[in-house]
Design a protein around this motif. Structure first.
Motif, short mmCIF file in Angstrom:
data_model
loop_
_atom_site.label_atom_id
_atom_site.label_comp_id
_atom_site.label_asym_id
_atom_site.label_seq_id
_atom_site.Cartn_x
_atom_site.Cartn_y
_atom_site.Cartn_z
N UNK A 105 0.85 -1.19 0.00
CA UNK A 105 0.00 0.00 0.00
C UNK A 105 0.88 1.24 0.00
N UNK A 106 0.47 2.25 -0.73
CA UNK A 106 1.20 3.51 -0.79
C UNK A 106 0.70 4.45 0.29
N UNK A 107 1.62 5.18 0.91
CA UNK A 107 1.30 6.12 1.98
C UNK A 107 1.85 7.49 1.64
N UNK A 108 1.09 8.52 2.08
CA UNK A 108 1.46 9.90 1.80
C UNK A 108 2.02 10.57 3.06
N UNK A 109 2.53 11.77 2.86
CA UNK A 109 3.08 12.55 3.98
C UNK A 109 2.03 12.69 5.09
N UNK A 110 2.43 12.39 6.32
CA UNK A 110 1.53 12.51 7.46
C UNK A 110 0.75 11.27 7.79
N UNK A 111 0.78 10.25 6.91
CA UNK A 111 0.05 9.01 7.18
C UNK A 111 0.72 8.23 8.30
N UNK A 112 -0.09 7.46 9.02
CA UNK A 112 0.43 6.61 10.08
C UNK A 112 0.92 5.29 9.49
N UNK A 113 2.11 4.87 9.90
CA UNK A 113 2.68 3.60 9.49
C UNK A 113 2.77 2.69 10.72
#
Length: 791
Positions: free
Chosen positions: A360-368
């Motif tokens: 899955x792709x995540x953007x700036x500020x997303x929780x990992x």
């Protein structure tokens, strides 16, 4: 204004006249007391207890608070793409039967994917599909089968310990009743014929009956509840014969005094429950003291790169991570802690957590979430909390990646225990029928004694405590195994295969020279930025000597396993790796490891690594050759053959120019021929070979090699102890076999006396926990003695 709503009746705290303070408030609508937990960004309500006069709630209604999304989010360890993971504290876990039931929850509900029990901590970690079953439904299911979780948000704080006092209360009640019943039974024991004792013997007998009621109803209730719920769910657990024995004793004793046939067996009944609970209490204390499952995880040495306030990079161990730390996550590297993305392009693979390989792709500020793996270059993240070592180790221990590794002794134990209850019930039944025909006065004693003496706990605990202690000993010497299955596999192997670079050679001591055209400033910056995103041992070594260059953001990054790395920034493109990969025809045979560089498809030069072999390598291989076949599989050229021939034993096979696929095929071929193989290599380039082998060991030099492909991580500083680790693995299996022999010997002797009517139920209740504790003590002492050879 904060929303304070009753989960049972829906009344709003501010509009219904509910009074509350900092911790508790009471809903006047349904008379339920709640406890309020404050966090930084939300307020959670937890159903603490029912207020006096409240209407009793059903099991389903009891967990209505789990319909609140904020509370559920607080309890979950992982929640992404419809997959949720939760760890629940189950106070009623006390034997191998409990473990078997809780680790087979997927048979009870299709929405549950897997479950794993931590016996020492009495927790079960469950992975489930949110669409198939909600957390409330999951908890309700556990409650219905007799394993109701204890849920309190406050207990999920780090370092918070749970202590269940109910066992102590029940032990006190049964002990008090046992003492009084024994006192009242003295006239019966000595057959005193004094008038006043004979006159009041009926009163004494009914007093004994009265004392036995709280013992059966309260002190022994866990056995009845567990047996009933197990049978209701069509699960035959070990509490079934125990509950049956208690019931038979009580009914028979009540029948005797009611019809004036005798004094009954109330002394045996109360004593039986007292000693069963006392044994459980001492078992818990023993298991807590010898809880190797918990201890070895604290040694886990996974490293991570921390970016300091002055933008320097420092390698730290993951348990040194603190909330707010800026971390660098490289390509193929594991995210060790819940964090927030602040820089770079994140493409996360959560198969480590969920078993599904969809990225899955995540953007700036997303929780990992912890446990995800970065797949596209390096990223920078801010840690949201400190790391929990047990969580990382639980991820590593998931068997979803290793379903074909074979059966462990633990599984053998499970198979033995599975049929144990049925076997013992049959023995008890036939023995009772025999004594009913021969001497009916002994039949009841025989029945209860057989049920109590033949507890499978001693058999079930032999393997976990032996292998658990070995895990702890290995961990103290910087050899970290993912689970106990690995120890059994190590005991069976007959072939050792080694990679060369980063395995038998030391990257930290390698000397590097550059030969070729001078790199421009932009090329040097791009080169270091590209190397920064890679976890390959050669990349890390080369990156360390280029610290003077700045770092730029990459528009493209791809690591071609076994070939090299390609990256670009703006119009600049760079390739680092083998000569064919960068488009260079180098016909010369290199005597050392070489890495080539090209910029914008133009060859620039090469870095030559002068190998430094690990200290004690020759001595180690000479010890190993007496027991194992030795093989070197290297991706390098033939140039190192002469050096290795002088250094290693003559029977060592040397194979060069091996690509990752070649290594995997070589291992698979020899496995078909009957070889049991251990592969030692780096965690990335040799991932396929590590996964294919019976045991894959990644060699670590203070880097993050945490990978589902490897079964063990060996700190490079203790590489020369490999032979000792293998020897202890073989010895641990021998210890388990001797434990099985002792346990079976104990059960055979005990059953003999029980079946022949020579063993009282009280004595059986005393011997049962003592046998379990003796097995635990034996395995612990034996493994500690064997483990001294590691020093």
């Amino acid at each position: 204004m904060e929303d304070k709503t009753c989960f049972h009746c829906g009344l709003d705290a501010y509009n219904s006249g509910i009074t509350y303070d900092d911790k508790l408030f009471c809903c006047t609508g349904c008379k339920t007391v709640y406890e309020i937990f404050y966090t930084n960004d939300l307020t959670c309500y937890y159903d603490l207890q029912e207020a006096p006069g409240a209407t009793p709630k059903s099991v389903e209604g009891k967990f209505n608070f789990l319909e609140n999304a904020k509370i559920v989010d607080r309890l979950l360890e992982f929640n992404d793409e419809g997959i949720q993971i939760v760890s629940l504290f189950i106070p009623h876990i006390h034997c191998s039967s409990c473990i078997w039931i809780l680790e087979n929850l997927n048979r009870l509900h299709s929405g549950i994917r897997s479950s794993m029990v931590n016996f020492g901590k009495k927790t079960v970690r469950i992975t489930y599909e949110a669409k198939g079953i909600s957390l409330k439904e999951l908890v309700t299911l556990l409650s219905k089968i007799g394993y109701e979780p204890y849920i309190s948000l406050d207990d999920y704080a780090v370092g918070k310990t749970r202590f269940d006092r109910s066992l102590i209360y029940k032990l006190g009640v049964s002990g008090f009743a046992f003492g009084n019943v024994m006192f009242l039974s003295f006239p019966e024991y000595f057959q005193v014929k004094e008038f006043w004792l004979e006159q009041y013997k009926h009163l004494f007998r009914w007093l004994m009956f009265a004392y036995s009621i709280p013992v059966v109803v309260y002190a022994a209730q866990d056995y009845f509840i567990s047996a009933f719920k197990g049978l209701r769910s069509k699960l035959l657990n070990i509490d079934v014969p125990i509950a049956l024995g208690i019931t038979v004793l009580f009914v028979r004793s009540a029948f005797e005094i009611a019809f004036d046939l005798g004094s009954g067996f109330f002394d045996s009944l109360t004593g039986l429950v007292f000693f069963l609970l006392l044994g459980k209490f001492f078992q818990q204390k023993t298991y807590s003291f010898l809880s190797f499952e918990r201890d070895y995880k604290s040694y886990f040495p996974i490293g991570i790169t921390k970016i300091t306030s002055d933008q320097n990079e420092a390698s730290i161990q993951v348990y040194d991570i603190r909330k707010g730390d800026r971390l660098l996550i490289r390509n193929e590297e594991l995210i060790p802690v819940d964090c927030r993305l602040v820089k770079g392009r994140a493409r996360i693979d959560y198969s480590f957590v969920t078993g599904e390989s969809k990225a899955v792709s995540k953007q700036f500020g997303d929780k990992l979430y912890a446990g995800g793996r970065q797949l596209e270059g390096s990223i920078e993240v801010d840690a949201l909390k400190s790391v929990e070592q047990s969580y990382l180790t639980q991820l590593w221990s998931k068997d979803v990646f290793k379903k074909d590794k074979g059966l462990s002794f633990t599984n053998i134990t499970n198979r033995i225990s599975k049929g144990f209850t049925i076997t013992i019930l049959c023995i008890a039944l036939f023995a009772t029928l025999y004594w009913l025909y021969t001497d009916s006065s002994k039949a009841l004693n025989v029945f209860t004694s057989v049920l109590i003496i033949a507890c499978p706990c001693a058999i079930a605990l032999a393997a976990p405590f032996t292998l658990g202690n070995v895990l702890r000993l290995f961990g103290k010497h910087k050899f970290y195994l993912k689970n106990t299955l690995v120890i059994e596999q190590l005991a069976k192997i007959n072939t050792l295969i080694f990679d060369k670079t980063g395995t038998i050679t030391s990257n930290n001591e390698a000397q590097i020279t550059y030969e070729g055209s001078q790199l421009s400033e932009n090329e040097a910056v791009l080169l270091r930025s590209t190397l920064r995103g890679s976890n390959h041992p050669l990349s890390r070594s080369l990156y360390d000597i280029l610290k003077s260059n700045d770092i730029v953001s990459l528009d493209y990054f791809e690591e071609h396993i076994g070939q090299g790395i390609e990256a670009s920034s703006g119009r600049e493109n760079i390739k680092i790796g083998s000569a064919p990969f960068v488009g260079h025809a180098d016909k010369a045979t290199a005597m050392n490891t070489v890495v080539y560089v090209s910029s914008n498809d133009r060859y620039k030069g090469k870095f030559t690594f002068y190998n430094k072999y690990r200290s004690g390598l020759s001595k180690l291989f000479n010890r190993l050759k007496k027991h194992y076949d030795l093989v070197i599989l290297s991706g390098d050229t033939e140039g190192e053959r002469e050096n290795l021939t002088k250094l290693l034993p003559t029977k060592t096979k040397l194979l060069f120019n091996q690509k990752p696929d070649d290594k995997l095929e070589y291992i698979a071929y020899h496995q078909k021929e009957g070889a049991k193989i251990v592969m030692l290599g780096d965690g990335l380039n040799d991932a396929g070979a590590l996964a294919q082998s019976d045991v894959g060991i990644a060699i670590s030099e203070n880097v993050n090699v945490f990978s589902p492909a490897c079964d063990a991580i060996l700190d490079a500083s203790n590489f020369n102890k490999l032979f000792k680790f293998l020897t202890l693995s073989r010895q641990s299996i021998t210890i388990i076999k001797w434990s099985f022999v002792l346990s079976f010997f104990y059960n055979i002797i005990g059953l003999y006396f029980a079946v022949t009517g020579q063993l009282a139920p009280i004595v059986a209740a005393i011997l049962m926990p003592l046998s379990s504790i003796s097995i635990v003590v034996f395995t612990t002492i034996a493994t500690n003695i064997s483990g001294r050879k590691l020093n």
